[in-house]
Design an enzyme around this catalytic site. Structure first.
Site, PDB file in Angstrom:
ATOM      1  N   HIS A  55      45.069  24.631  35.443  1.00  0.00           N
ATOM      2  CA  HIS A  55      46.031  24.777  34.354  1.00  0.00           C
ATOM      3  C   HIS A  55      46.708  23.416  34.241  1.00  0.00           C
ATOM      4  O   HIS A  55      46.888  22.728  35.265  1.00  0.00           O
ATOM      5  CB  HIS A  55      47.147  25.777  34.692  1.00  0.00           C
ATOM      6  CG  HIS A  55      46.726  27.178  34.903  1.00  0.00           C
ATOM      7  ND1 HIS A  55      46.329  27.672  36.130  1.00  0.00           N
ATOM      8  CD2 HIS A  55      46.668  28.218  34.042  1.00  0.00           C
ATOM      9  CE1 HIS A  55      46.060  28.961  36.013  1.00  0.00           C
ATOM     10  NE2 HIS A  55      46.235  29.307  34.770  1.00  0.00           N
ATOM     11  N   ASP A  58      49.375  23.039  36.858  1.00  0.00           N
ATOM     12  CA  ASP A  58      48.921  22.939  38.267  1.00  0.00           C
ATOM     13  C   ASP A  58      48.744  21.463  38.633  1.00  0.00           C
ATOM     14  O   ASP A  58      48.974  21.050  39.757  1.00  0.00           O
ATOM     15  CB  ASP A  58      47.528  23.566  38.472  1.00  0.00           C
ATOM     16  CG  ASP A  58      47.430  25.015  38.062  1.00  0.00           C
ATOM     17  OD1 ASP A  58      48.457  25.713  38.086  1.00  0.00           O
ATOM     18  OD2 ASP A  58      46.317  25.437  37.705  1.00  0.00           O
ATOM     19  N   MET A  89      35.982  23.764  33.838  1.00  0.00           N
ATOM     20  CA  MET A  89      36.869  24.556  32.999  1.00  0.00           C
ATOM     21  C   MET A  89      38.297  24.074  33.146  1.00  0.00           C
ATOM     22  O   MET A  89      38.732  23.653  34.222  1.00  0.00           O
ATOM     23  CB  MET A  89      36.758  26.035  33.407  1.00  0.00           C
ATOM     24  CG  MET A  89      37.631  27.012  32.629  1.00  0.00           C
ATOM     25  SD  MET A  89      39.293  27.222  33.289  1.00  0.00           S
ATOM     26  CE  MET A  89      39.036  28.538  34.464  1.00  0.00           C
ATOM     27  N   GLU A 182      40.403  35.579  28.100  1.00  0.00           N
ATOM     28  CA  GLU A 182      40.504  36.433  29.290  1.00  0.00           C
ATOM     29  C   GLU A 182      41.479  37.575  29.056  1.00  0.00           C
ATOM     30  O   GLU A 182      42.634  37.344  28.725  1.00  0.00           O
ATOM     31  CB  GLU A 182      40.966  35.617  30.491  1.00  0.00           C
ATOM     32  CG  GLU A 182      41.111  36.439  31.749  1.00  0.00           C
ATOM     33  CD  GLU A 182      41.428  35.608  32.963  1.00  0.00           C
ATOM     34  OE1 GLU A 182      41.237  34.382  32.911  1.00  0.00           O
ATOM     35  OE2 GLU A 182      41.869  36.179  33.971  1.00  0.00           O
ATOM     36  N   LYS A 184      43.581  41.119  30.120  1.00  0.00           N
ATOM     37  CA  LYS A 184      44.254  41.807  31.233  1.00  0.00           C
ATOM     38  C   LYS A 184      45.110  42.898  30.603  1.00  0.00           C
ATOM     39  O   LYS A 184      45.767  42.653  29.586  1.00  0.00           O
ATOM     40  CB  LYS A 184      45.120  40.832  32.042  1.00  0.00           C
ATOM     41  CG  LYS A 184      45.721  41.433  33.314  1.00  0.00           C
ATOM     42  CD  LYS A 184      46.488  40.390  34.119  1.00  0.00           C
ATOM     43  CE  LYS A 184      47.088  40.978  35.380  1.00  0.00           C
ATOM     44  NZ  LYS A 184      47.877  39.956  36.142  1.00  0.00           N
ATOM     45  N   GLU A 218      37.553  39.141  33.983  1.00  0.00           N
ATOM     46  CA  GLU A 218      37.948  39.064  35.401  1.00  0.00           C
ATOM     47  C   GLU A 218      37.821  40.430  36.058  1.00  0.00           C
ATOM     48  O   GLU A 218      38.302  41.436  35.512  1.00  0.00           O
ATOM     49  CB  GLU A 218      39.364  38.556  35.568  1.00  0.00           C
ATOM     50  CG  GLU A 218      39.796  38.557  37.042  1.00  0.00           C
ATOM     51  CD  GLU A 218      41.148  37.959  37.325  1.00  0.00           C
ATOM     52  OE1 GLU A 218      41.424  36.851  36.828  1.00  0.00           O
ATOM     53  OE2 GLU A 218      41.950  38.618  38.014  1.00  0.00           O
ATOM     54  N   HIS A 221      41.070  42.478  36.541  1.00  0.00           N
ATOM     55  CA  HIS A 221      41.750  42.928  35.313  1.00  0.00           C
ATOM     56  C   HIS A 221      41.076  44.165  34.715  1.00  0.00           C
ATOM     57  O   HIS A 221      41.760  45.075  34.250  1.00  0.00           O
ATOM     58  CB  HIS A 221      41.800  41.797  34.289  1.00  0.00           C
ATOM     59  CG  HIS A 221      42.558  40.603  34.789  1.00  0.00           C
ATOM     60  ND1 HIS A 221      42.666  39.437  34.066  1.00  0.00           N
ATOM     61  CD2 HIS A 221      43.223  40.377  35.962  1.00  0.00           C
ATOM     62  CE1 HIS A 221      43.381  38.566  34.762  1.00  0.00           C
ATOM     63  NE2 HIS A 221      43.712  39.111  35.913  1.00  0.00           N
ATOM     64  N   ASP A 246      35.630  35.305  35.901  1.00  0.00           N
ATOM     65  CA  ASP A 246      36.583  35.219  37.023  1.00  0.00           C
ATOM     66  C   ASP A 246      36.234  36.282  38.049  1.00  0.00           C
ATOM     67  O   ASP A 246      36.391  37.483  37.800  1.00  0.00           O
ATOM     68  CB  ASP A 246      38.019  35.457  36.527  1.00  0.00           C
ATOM     69  CG  ASP A 246      38.660  34.198  35.972  1.00  0.00           C
ATOM     70  OD1 ASP A 246      39.834  34.267  35.562  1.00  0.00           O
ATOM     71  OD2 ASP A 246      37.976  33.156  35.950  1.00  0.00           O
ATOM     72  N   ASP A 256      47.853  43.249  40.074  1.00  0.00           N
ATOM     73  CA  ASP A 256      46.710  42.319  40.104  1.00  0.00           C
ATOM     74  C   ASP A 256      46.607  41.664  41.486  1.00  0.00           C
ATOM     75  O   ASP A 256      47.376  40.783  41.833  1.00  0.00           O
ATOM     76  CB  ASP A 256      46.949  41.241  39.035  1.00  0.00           C
ATOM     77  CG  ASP A 256      45.743  40.335  38.860  1.00  0.00           C
ATOM     78  OD1 ASP A 256      45.883  39.340  38.130  1.00  0.00           O
ATOM     79  OD2 ASP A 256      44.688  40.619  39.449  1.00  0.00           O
ATOM     80  N   ASP A 258      43.882  40.106  42.965  1.00  0.00           N
ATOM     81  CA  ASP A 258      43.119  38.847  43.070  1.00  0.00           C
ATOM     82  C   ASP A 258      42.560  38.633  44.474  1.00  0.00           C
ATOM     83  O   ASP A 258      42.626  37.545  45.040  1.00  0.00           O
ATOM     84  CB  ASP A 258      43.983  37.629  42.666  1.00  0.00           C
ATOM     85  CG  ASP A 258      44.332  37.641  41.188  1.00  0.00           C
ATOM     86  OD1 ASP A 258      45.344  37.010  40.816  1.00  0.00           O
ATOM     87  OD2 ASP A 258      43.598  38.264  40.404  1.00  0.00           O
ATOM     88  N   ASP A 288      38.652  33.447  40.809  1.00  0.00           N
ATOM     89  CA  ASP A 288      40.082  33.413  40.470  1.00  0.00           C
ATOM     90  C   ASP A 288      40.784  34.365  41.427  1.00  0.00           C
ATOM     91  O   ASP A 288      41.070  35.521  41.075  1.00  0.00           O
ATOM     92  CB  ASP A 288      40.292  33.821  39.021  1.00  0.00           C
ATOM     93  CG  ASP A 288      41.760  33.649  38.638  1.00  0.00           C
ATOM     94  OD1 ASP A 288      42.138  34.084  37.540  1.00  0.00           O
ATOM     95  OD2 ASP A 288      42.524  33.086  39.441  1.00  0.00           O
TER      96      ASP A 288
END
Ligand code: DIG
Ligand code: MN
Ligand code: MN
Length: 388
Positions: A55, A58, A89, A182, A184, A218, A221, A246, A256, A258, A288
């Site tokens: 991102h 990030d 990506m 994406e 969710k 994902e 999700h 993901d 979530d 992950d 992810d």
């Protein structure tokens, strides 16, 4: 004995935010020290990843000065050159800063909607500069707690306007870049628009340039929504819209999580890997996910290794399943076709329809047939349990 070691051709990637997750959660402070993007690149190289995603925030703190930004990018590029990692990506954080508290593209405030476009365009430029060919959009704040706040059709129109604008930007800049949306269903908003991959596929069809836009499903999700992730990915593949994926894992009815890929439901993960490999999916296998809050960075490396190792083990299991004579024998039996229906099926014709309407079917005889799926699934389970 296969070592299940990751190689570049496996296209395993992690976002900076995944192995860089410091263990903060809504009920507790970080349990791990923050690592710099450069340190994360080297950690991913050590565990054998092929690529790293980011991102904007990030990599470059939202309040960084232009000179700080330039230094961060220079250092990041050096780390990529030193390790050989690539950046397949990029994506934008349109959910962290308070300005996005009521959404980004669907905010009721036009200044927020305009700022979101600016933030995305700026990071599209950087993503392309670093080599990204896919740009992900996760609209974590595009939703509501109360539907008194905004009309859902207006929100859909705002989302469409933003995506059309950004597709035009990419075309204007002549970038070789595809968008992946994406889905969710909720969290952090009470309900998030375009809640599942299926919704996204429907939304893409309404855009000015649908050919530029695909999906980034994902696992967690779709599992949160109680859906069969493999079915949803299959629909995206069939539509030529699986631009990214993901991978992680998730228990149903939870926030979530992950989790590490395959950590919860190995059978679901098996059918997903089989689908991707049988259909020669050529995109990134992006994890992810993040390590348990309990882990130190050695644990984080074990988390990352586990994601990739499980994928490779299941890839081998899928090949074993495809080669299993008993399994393939059952499939041949249940798909037996004597061709007697060909005169009715396939491309429509008036004659076919007329003839089919006259055809007599022995329903009880057809229904009486046993399909042997118990044995088929047991054989599948035995492959997964390693006894076959
Ligand atoms: C959450 O699942 C989202 C964010 O982490 C990011 O925007 C996207 C990229 O994979 N996934
Ligand atoms: Mn997630
Ligand atoms: Mn994701």
């Amino acid at each position: 004995m296969t070592e299940y070691l990751p190689k570049p051709e496996h296209k395993f990637t992690f976002g900076l935010w995944t192995v860089g997750n410091t263990g903060r959660d809504p009920f507790g402070e970080p349990t791990r020290a923050k690592k710099s993007p450069v340190e994360i690149v080297h950690l991913l190289a050590e565990v054998g990843a092929w690529g790293v995603n980011f991102h904007d925030d990030d990599l470059i703190p939202i309040n960084a000065t232009p000179s700080e930004r330039a230094t961060i990018i220079k250092d990041f590029k050096k780390a990529l050159a030193d390790t050989g990692l690539v950046v397949p990506m990029a994506t934008t954080n349109l959910f962290g800063d308070p300005i996005f508290k009521d959404g980004a593209f669907t905010s009721n405030d036009p200044k927020v909607r305009a700022y979101a476009l600016q933030k995305v365009m700026t990071n599209i430029d950087l993503g392309v500069e670093l080599g990204a060919k896919v740009y992900v959009f996760w609209g974590g704040r595009e939703g509501t707690e109360t539907d008194a706040s905004k009309d859902p059709i207006t929100s859909t129109k705002r989302m469409r306007e933003a995506m059309n604008y950004l597709c035009e930007y990419v075309k204007d800049q002549k970038y070789d870049l595809k968008f992946a949306l994406e889905a969710k269903p909720n969290e952090p908003r009470g309900d998030i628009y375009n809640a599942t991959t299926g919704h996204m596929l429907g939304f893409i069809a309404t855009l000015d340039h649908p050919e530029m836009v695909g999906v980034n499903p994902e696992v967690a999700h779709e599992h949160m929504a109680g859906l069969n992730f493999t079915h949803n990915v299959a629909q995206a593949l069939d539509a030529g819209k699986l631009f990214h994926i993901d991978l992680n894992d998730q228990s149903f009815g939870r926030f979530d999580q992950d989790y590490r890929f395959g950590m919860v439901n190995q059978k679901a993960a098996f059918f997903l890997v089989k689908l991707l490999e049988d259909n020669k999916y050529d995109g990134s296998r992006h994890f992810d996910a993040h390590a348990y809050r309990t882990e130190d960075y050695e644990g984080v490396k074990n988390f990352a290794r586990g994601c990739m190792r499980t994928y490779l083990i299941l890839k081998e299991k899928a090949a074993r399943w495809n080669a299993d004579k008993e399994i393939q024998g059952i499939l041949a039996e249940v798909n037996a076709d004597d061709g007697s229906m060909n005169k009715f099926m396939g491309k429509y014709s008036t004659d076919k329809a007329k003839a089919l309407k006259q055809q007599v079917f022995d329903r009880p005889a057809i229904a009486a047939r046993g399909l042997d799926y118990e044995r088929l699934d047991q054989l599948t389970v035995e492959i997964l349990l390693g006894v076959r």
